[in-house]
Design a protein around this motif. Sequence first.
Motif: not given
Length: 412
Positions: A130-133, A141-146, A286-288, A313-314
């Motif tokens: 998941r994305y660490i802001a 939109e990396p925050q979409k991944m969790d 990547l897309t959804r 996500v980094g």
Amino acid sequence: MFERLTIPQKGSRIQIKAGEPVVPDHVIVPFIEGDGIGPDITRSAQRVLNAALEKTYHGKKKIEWFEIFAGGKAQAVYGEPLPKDTVRAILEYKVAIKGPLTTPVGGGFRSLNVTLRQVLDLYACVRPVRYIAGSPSPVKEPQKMDVVIFRENTEDVYSGIEWPRGSREARALIGYLAKEYKVAIREDSGIGIKPISEYATKRLVRMAIRYALTHRRRSITLVHKGNIMKYTEGAFRDWGYEVAREEFFDVTISEEELYGTYNGRLPEGKVVIKDRLADSMFQQVLTRADEYDVIALPNLNGDYLSDACAAQVGGLGIAPGANIGDEVALFEATHGSAPKYAGQDKVNPSSLILSGAMMFEHLGWAEAANCVIEAMTRTIQSKQVTYDFHRQLEGATLLKCSEFAQAIVHHM
Ligand code: NAD
């Protein structure tokens, strides 16, 4: 009980009662420092984890660290890279954490990581992504991944059943297949075998479903290449659905039911079981990315997909992971020992720190896990970062590995 380990005087060990871990407030956790950058990131991670426990529980819950050895340090202490003491300690104490271990190229022994997973029967490689802001990312939109990835750890093409071109075994197999099954394989082929069993698939998917239920996740996606490899990858999908139907029928629904019966709204207390082809899944993440939650897959595709997701996500420097079996869990940094940075107090300790947060969750200490994640987020958002993030973030302050850990503690 141990040949050369000193058991801590304080603290006690986790017990398993009726299949569930019973965690004492003052728990002994064995750790393997690891090779290369291992000592740097272990020191930093322990600092952050101890501080999070103190901050959250004010001394009521704490860890007694117990050093055990693998890799270079084990070679020095025992004359072998993976001593029996180490395996015994992990089995005895149930939960352990490790830094990366170097695998000497062509040195004649298998990767220590693979060996540890096999001897401890850690059949699931679990990687939350998941994305660490504030982290640099190559996507919009990396925050979409969790997602939480459950990768099967014991079979598939990783079983090591393979023979080189021209070997006696390869020639014998090619001959046997031609004679018995009229299967033509070129004479100059190497041969590898890909076993996927019902037993290993079901225990993996069972663990993924249990995780989804206890963590209130929405869906489990079985990822496979069953259109091509019907009796291995396709069977993985079928056995996955089967375990859901047979053992979790009252708490799982299919994608058809979600849309046909429930109008797309997930009923309380249920999870959706769906499946995707592996090639399509690489596009989907990547897309959804936000349509996926818990993901279960066989070994090789799991290896690829977890790194691909982590990159969004980094990168691996910030991706945590664990290898988990029925009783034992080994948390670890997902990257390697990066020998060129050894001893420079330079690299990013986030992967091991977040693996420690995962370990807190596993122990039932979720508040301390949140404390770590929130403080790390605040640190990265304030652009106080190690070299790998520094070069990608404009206006950032460059910190050493230990300074980054200190900054996280400061932000708690
Ligand atoms: P690596 O992950 O060690 O390093 C590759 C590069 O990634 C490094 O040079 C560095 O630029 C970057 N990197 C890695 N970790 C970082 C961190 N924490 N912060 C910032 N940057 C980081 O991969 P490698 O060079 O292919 O492997 C080195 C050794 O590690 C090999 O012996 C390999 O077998 C082993 N390895 C161990 C594990 C494990 O213990 N789980 C996993 C992968 C590789």
